[in-house]
Write a protein that holds these residues in place. Structure first.
Motif, mmCIF file in Angstrom:
data_model
loop_
_atom_site.group_PDB
_atom_site.id
_atom_site.type_symbol
_atom_site.label_atom_id
_atom_site.label_comp_id
_atom_site.label_asym_id
_atom_site.label_seq_id
_atom_site.Cartn_x
_atom_site.Cartn_y
_atom_site.Cartn_z
ATOM 1 N N GLN A 1 -32.401 -45.425 35.568
ATOM 2 C CA GLN A 1 -33.327 -46.189 34.728
ATOM 3 C C GLN A 1 -34.763 -45.688 34.880
ATOM 4 O O GLN A 1 -35.703 -46.453 35.094
ATOM 5 C CB GLN A 1 -33.220 -47.689 35.042
ATOM 6 C CG GLN A 1 -31.833 -48.261 34.744
ATOM 7 C CD GLN A 1 -31.748 -49.764 34.960
ATOM 8 O OE1 GLN A 1 -32.356 -50.303 35.873
ATOM 9 N NE2 GLN A 1 -30.997 -50.435 34.107
ATOM 10 N N LEU A 2 -34.902 -44.375 34.766
ATOM 11 C CA LEU A 2 -36.211 -43.734 34.851
ATOM 12 C C LEU A 2 -36.482 -42.984 33.555
ATOM 13 O O LEU A 2 -35.570 -42.634 32.819
ATOM 14 C CB LEU A 2 -36.243 -42.751 36.034
ATOM 15 C CG LEU A 2 -36.105 -43.357 37.430
ATOM 16 C CD1 LEU A 2 -35.932 -42.255 38.467
ATOM 17 C CD2 LEU A 2 -37.328 -44.220 37.764
ATOM 18 N N ASP A 3 -37.760 -42.719 33.294
ATOM 19 C CA ASP A 3 -38.079 -41.901 32.134
ATOM 20 C C ASP A 3 -38.264 -40.452 32.565
ATOM 21 O O ASP A 3 -38.323 -40.135 33.749
ATOM 22 C CB ASP A 3 -39.307 -42.436 31.382
ATOM 23 C CG ASP A 3 -40.573 -42.431 32.221
ATOM 24 O OD1 ASP A 3 -40.782 -41.470 32.985
ATOM 25 O OD2 ASP A 3 -41.367 -43.369 32.100
ATOM 26 N N ALA A 4 -38.358 -39.570 31.577
ATOM 27 C CA ALA A 4 -38.382 -38.132 31.853
ATOM 28 C C ALA A 4 -39.583 -37.712 32.694
ATOM 29 O O ALA A 4 -39.537 -36.686 33.374
ATOM 30 C CB ALA A 4 -38.369 -37.355 30.543
ATOM 31 N N ALA B 1 -41.524 -34.233 34.215
ATOM 32 C CA ALA B 1 -42.624 -34.282 35.181
ATOM 33 C C ALA B 1 -43.130 -32.889 35.506
ATOM 34 O O ALA B 1 -44.324 -32.694 35.752
ATOM 35 C CB ALA B 1 -42.167 -34.979 36.458
ATOM 36 N N GLY B 2 -42.233 -31.907 35.523
ATOM 37 C CA GLY B 2 -42.656 -30.550 35.847
ATOM 38 C C GLY B 2 -41.474 -29.629 36.032
ATOM 39 O O GLY B 2 -40.312 -30.055 36.095
ATOM 40 N N ILE B 3 -41.781 -28.339 36.115
ATOM 41 C CA ILE B 3 -40.780 -27.300 36.327
ATOM 42 C C ILE B 3 -41.264 -26.366 37.420
ATOM 43 O O ILE B 3 -42.402 -25.886 37.380
ATOM 44 C CB ILE B 3 -40.529 -26.484 35.043
ATOM 45 C CG1 ILE B 3 -39.953 -27.379 33.933
ATOM 46 C CG2 ILE B 3 -39.593 -25.306 35.314
ATOM 47 C CD1 ILE B 3 -39.875 -26.681 32.576
ATOM 48 N N GLU C 1 -28.025 -38.330 31.479
ATOM 49 C CA GLU C 1 -27.205 -39.213 32.303
ATOM 50 C C GLU C 1 -27.917 -39.608 33.596
ATOM 51 O O GLU C 1 -27.840 -40.763 34.028
ATOM 52 C CB GLU C 1 -25.876 -38.533 32.613
ATOM 53 C CG GLU C 1 -24.962 -38.408 31.411
ATOM 54 C CD GLU C 1 -23.652 -37.718 31.741
ATOM 55 O OE1 GLU C 1 -23.354 -37.555 32.949
ATOM 56 O OE2 GLU C 1 -22.923 -37.340 30.808
ATOM 57 N N ALA C 2 -28.612 -38.649 34.214
ATOM 58 C CA ALA C 2 -29.330 -38.951 35.452
ATOM 59 C C ALA C 2 -30.440 -39.970 35.202
ATOM 60 O O ALA C 2 -30.629 -40.911 35.980
ATOM 61 C CB ALA C 2 -29.902 -37.669 36.052
ATOM 62 N N LEU C 3 -31.174 -39.796 34.113
ATOM 63 C CA LEU C 3 -32.248 -40.739 33.788
ATOM 64 C C LEU C 3 -31.692 -42.124 33.495
ATOM 65 O O LEU C 3 -32.252 -43.141 33.928
ATOM 66 C CB LEU C 3 -33.048 -40.217 32.592
ATOM 67 C CG LEU C 3 -33.865 -38.944 32.824
ATOM 68 C CD1 LEU C 3 -34.463 -38.450 31.509
ATOM 69 C CD2 LEU C 3 -34.970 -39.185 33.851
ATOM 70 N N MET C 4 -30.587 -42.160 32.782
ATOM 71 C CA MET C 4 -29.978 -43.440 32.443
ATOM 72 C C MET C 4 -29.455 -44.137 33.706
ATOM 73 O O MET C 4 -29.646 -45.344 33.884
ATOM 74 C CB MET C 4 -28.835 -43.223 31.451
ATOM 75 C CG MET C 4 -28.221 -44.511 30.920
ATOM 76 S SD MET C 4 -26.863 -44.173 29.745
ATOM 77 C CE MET C 4 -27.711 -43.116 28.572
#
Length: 231
Positions: free
Chosen positions: A117-120, A147-149, A111-114
């Motif tokens: 409008q960003l990719d993982a 992107a990272g953890i 939901e946050a990515l949507m």
């Protein structure tokens, strides 16, 4: 795996333009408000980042106010400190609880990515304690590479099932106090070893004398890592 809709505090990007996302995952017995206070500390390094801090899906079994990602009823840190050889078995027992709750967290990420409008590749997870366990459970199994953890004071659960379930290998930095009485630092040493054996770019920063918490140096390490991988 059941999915529960997660919600919690949000801090918008300081610049007013969102180009990346950080999701904080709090520890056992806390809630989203516990880690959202880190957002202003990280914002100078990440001005284009929005910060989310969802509440875990379940009421805490040991507190009338906090939340939990999964049960820790069988967890005994004192026993683990006395005999570190028991740690793999103990962590394996917790893994199923983490697995059962990844769907809720994955849905929150989706939901946050949507929304933005960003990719993982523009989203990082920052966990503390049980939140780190969730981040390390979901991150390698998420359908797209994150992107990272950043994992503070946590552990890798169910390491024996990791290899066949890896979908992606996000970079990982682990930060852990050497005097942690809640999750022994050996847990992060074990996580680093297993992740490295499975092809992850993983670093461990041990903070001398630090108990179960996040200090200024650890936060600076996290900020540098996040800036590198979210820019």
């Amino acid at each position: 795996m059941s999915q529960i809709t997660l919600e919690g505090p949000v801090v918008p990007a300081a610049s007013g333009t969102t180009k990346s996302i950080v999701i904080f995952l709090h520890g056992f017995g806390a809630d989203g408000s516990d880690l959202i206070g880190l957002a202003p500390e990280l914002a100078p390094a990440l001005p284009d980042t929005v910060f989310y801090s969802p509440n875990a899906p379940h009421p805490c079994e040991m507190s009338p106010f906090g939340r939990q990602w999964f049960s820790l009823a069988s967890y005994d840190p004192e026993f683990l400190r006395r005999d570190a050889h028991t740690m793999p078995t103990a962590l394996k027992a917790l893994a199923e609880g983490a697995r059962e709750n990844t769907a809720s967290l994955a849905g929150f990420i989706d939901e946050a990515l949507m929304q933005h409008q960003l990719d993982a590749g523009k989203l990082a997870l920052v966990g503390f304690s049980q939140g780190t366990m969730m981040a390390l459970q979901l991150g390698p199994r998420y359908p797209q590479q994150l992107a990272g953890i950043v994992g503070f004071s946590g552990a890798l659960l169910g390491h024996d099932t990791l290899a066949p379930e890896i979908v992606s290998r996000p970079p990982i930095t682990l930060i852990h106090g050497s005097a942690d009485p809640v999750v022994p630092v050996q847990a992060s040493h074990m996580a680093q070893s297993v992740l490295a054996e499975n092809g992850f770019d993983v670093n461990l920063h041990e903070r001398p004398g630090l108990p179960h918490g996040i200090d200024g140096e650890g936060l600076a390490i996290a900020a540098k890592f996040l800036k590198q991988h979210l820019s």
